[in-house]
Design an enzyme around this catalytic site. Structure first.
Site, short mmCIF file in Angstrom:
data_model
loop_
_atom_site.label_atom_id
_atom_site.label_comp_id
_atom_site.label_asym_id
_atom_site.label_seq_id
_atom_site.Cartn_x
_atom_site.Cartn_y
_atom_site.Cartn_z
N CYS A 93 -6.51 -28.55 10.51
CA CYS A 93 -7.51 -29.42 10.40
C CYS A 93 -7.13 -30.92 9.96
CB CYS A 93 -9.03 -28.94 9.53
SG CYS A 93 -9.70 -27.53 9.98
N HIS A 133 -5.30 -22.02 9.37
CA HIS A 133 -6.77 -22.33 9.03
C HIS A 133 -7.42 -21.14 8.46
CE1 HIS A 133 -10.49 -24.08 9.24
NE2 HIS A 133 -10.98 -23.08 9.57
N CYS A 178 -6.61 -27.79 5.67
CA CYS A 178 -5.47 -26.91 6.02
C CYS A 178 -4.69 -27.91 7.05
CB CYS A 178 -5.87 -25.75 6.76
SG CYS A 178 -6.21 -26.02 8.66
N ASP A 235 -7.90 -7.60 0.22
CA ASP A 235 -6.76 -7.79 1.20
C ASP A 235 -7.33 -7.40 2.41
OD1 ASP A 235 -6.57 -4.76 1.03
OD2 ASP A 235 -5.29 -5.16 2.78
N CYS A 275 -12.20 -29.15 5.70
CA CYS A 275 -10.94 -28.17 5.35
C CYS A 275 -9.64 -29.19 5.31
CB CYS A 275 -10.57 -27.03 6.56
SG CYS A 275 -9.22 -26.14 6.34
N ASP A 316 0.82 -1.37 0.04
CA ASP A 316 0.09 0.08 0.06
C ASP A 316 0.86 1.17 0.02
OD1 ASP A 316 1.04 0.26 2.61
OD2 ASP A 316 -0.83 0.03 3.80
#
Lengths: 387, 387
Positions: free
Chosen positions: B320, B346, B317, B277, B315, B100
């Site tokens: 998980c 996650h 991830c 974002d 999930c 930014d």
């Protein structure tokens, strides 16, 4: 037992010994894998080696971890760990786990601690609830959540303490050991774990001898040396190790509890120690204190702000292999958690590489010269003498 | 340029559009790789996506990250980043980076902020030092440390604000954009990066139209929509998106700044947004708030203490796939950093899987029904209406 097969999951083999010192090279076998010794065990106090995933702990070179019974019994508790299928599954660590007996933390963290011969009562430091720890409970809980190495309950006293206090606690530790051995047998511990006894005795040579003899006479799989590295001068710790080393059986692994500075690993191995554990490497790491071949540094110091190269060029850890000292410095200055992770990884890798070097040196019957070489480079913190 | 080859490293291709909504499927190409859009960009405020290693961020499915110019200019500073060989090398992230302009944090974090037409002066929130940010400095710093996408400096006002204040800031943002374009060209930015303009205008439809038209008339590679998701009602945010969506050129990527709840990703894509974002997923994670297909939960709640299965069975991830909800609960209750890591992983994976589902839906020209399906299951926090 009518069966010919040995039901014990635990074995310790002595592979070689160094002729110029008491250093030993061995191998410990447990239900969850083997451990080449001398070994350093990272501490996963509450079911996690702080900041790291199990595979990261393994990647540092660690073969076995330690967890704390006092913490686990309070949170998440035995029931939850049993429901989870045991501590290994709960925390995702597939290798061997040693748990302490809870004694050390009861005497250092808990409130309203009262010791009687039956055991110890205390209030949880978390929620103030009344709790109890006896030799039978300590062994039962450790077997319950599936520890590979179970520590007997010991009675620790803070130093300095008068001789009768230390004597009283040491004798109680010895009496509790007998009850731990019985409880371990009653629960069929041998089929899945090993029980280690703990030598106490403070810094009193005579009490240390008594306690070591008591453990030597007991059917335990390994011998721990507790109550050291609690503030006594380093030469005194070395002297105690030399005293008990002569008495403890050579055929069983020796575990020096709570010791984990690089210089103390070398010092302990020189006196026959096979196993070490300590929160030092991970605790120091979270304060930005990192081990290097020449001594400890603090990564937060200005001098690292523009060091655009690895902190330790000899190190193959995740932090040194991929990031600069300047980046680590930035992470610590900025309060970023990634800094704590990378520092923890580095310090554990550093200690693992020390025991790797130690094991190679013993195999080559060259421990004393390797130790001397280490000492010419590594400058310990706050100790002029340390060998 | 006398050469035939296009010196621009940046391209945006529109691959397909949804006929029942304004949803778009595209691909952005930068010097450090391409980004399939719609995409969510995790935020690495201070040169690290909090708690995670670069390869972990990548493993969540993230293709591009955002870093904050305000933070980086203060610490470690442009000089250090240049000496390190750029931000990518410093932090070990090899993919695209969007930074930014610093404007947002100057107006929200810094002290003694004074805006003049030349730029903005302020005092660092870290050490109180006097600093300055101008359109030329914002562009120069971002190019200096090697950002792939450079944001133009904008003037943000806190809402509510009177119309003349918003108008003044919006017009200043438009004037600064011209200077950013010139500075970007002077520094040869096109050869290595892309400049995005930022549409402001608060919640005033007319000012939003003006600002969008100004950006549409400017030679920027992409169009950001700033000043939303700052407390205004959700329907107002949606209305502003619809207004500017009609004006911004369809051939350029559209980036809705600071938006990152699951429901807002779907809402934004429905209105033609390509990039998002937000710190939300990682900040929530560190508070124990985790996304699930039915809504947000807090892992610290008692009901998870004995849930010995993954928190989200759908999930894939790291948290998980390998740990139980009970273990996550234990880590948070015990204040363990590993919990913050697993939760961050996650939540980022959850948002990445949302944009993956969104991209598939647009490819199949089935965005609206996929959006409806999402809304039948996911219960947003604190909003009865959210489409």
């Amino acid at each position: 037992m009518s069966d010919d097969s040995d039901p014990r999951q635990f074995r310790f083999e002595l592979l070689s010994t160094d002729t110029s010192s008491d250093a030993r090279r061995g191998r410990m076998t447990t239900l969850h894998g083997s451990v080449e010794t001398p070994a350093f065990m990272p501490v996963g106090t509450q079911g996690t080696v702080k900041t790291l995933l199990p595979e990261e702990v393994r990647a540092t070179g660690a073969q076995i971890i330690l967890a704390n019974t006092y913490h686990l019994m309070l949170r998440p508790g035995l029931e939850t760990l049993v429901a989870a299928g045991g501590l290994h599954r709960f925390m995702g660590w597939e290798g061997p786990i040693l748990t302490d007996s809870g004694g050390f933390q009861v005497f250092s963290l808990a409130e309203n601690v009262r010791v009687r011969d039956n055991g110890v009562t205390f209030r949880s430091h978390i929620d103030g609830s009344h709790r109890e720890l006896t030799p039978e409970l300590a062994v039962g809980m450790q077997l319950g959540w599936g520890s590979d190495i179970v520590m007997a309950l010991d009675h620790l006293v803070g130093l300095p303490a008068d001789e009768s206090t230390v004597r009283d606690a040491t004798h109680r530790t010895d009496r509790w050991l007998t009850r731990c051995v019985d409880a371990f047998a009653d629960l069929g511990g041998d089929a899945r774990a090993a029980l280690f006894g703990i030598c106490q005795g403070g810094v009193d040579p005579e009490l240390r001898r008594e306690s070591a003899a008591s453990i030597a006479d007991t059917a335990v799989a390994g011998c721990a040396i507790g109550g050291l590295s609690v503030g006594e001068p380093k030469p005194v710790m070395a002297q105690m190790l030399e005293i008990v080393g002569k008495i403890l059986p050579a055929s069983k692994p020796r575990y020096l509890m709570g010791v984990g500075s690089p210089e103390d690993l070398w010092m302990g191995v020189a006196r026959g120690v096979d196993l070490f554990d300590c929160v030092l490497p991970t605790r120091l790491a979270r304060n930005g204190a990192l081990f290097t071949p020449t001594g400890r540094i603090n990564i937060k110091q200005r001098r690292f702000a523009e060091l655009h190269e690895p902190l330790d060029a000899e190190c193959d850890c995740a932090a040194c292999a991929r990031f600069s000292a300047a980046y680590l410095h930035h992470l610590f200055r900025s309060g970023e958690i990634l800094g704590l992770r990378l520092a923890s990884f580095h310090n554990l890798r550093f200690l693992a590489s020390q025991v790797e070097a130690i094991r190679r040196a013993v195999e080559q019957n060259a421990f004393t010269s390797a130790h001397a070489l280490f000492l010419t480079r590594y400058r310990p913190v706050g100790h002029a003498e340390n060998a």
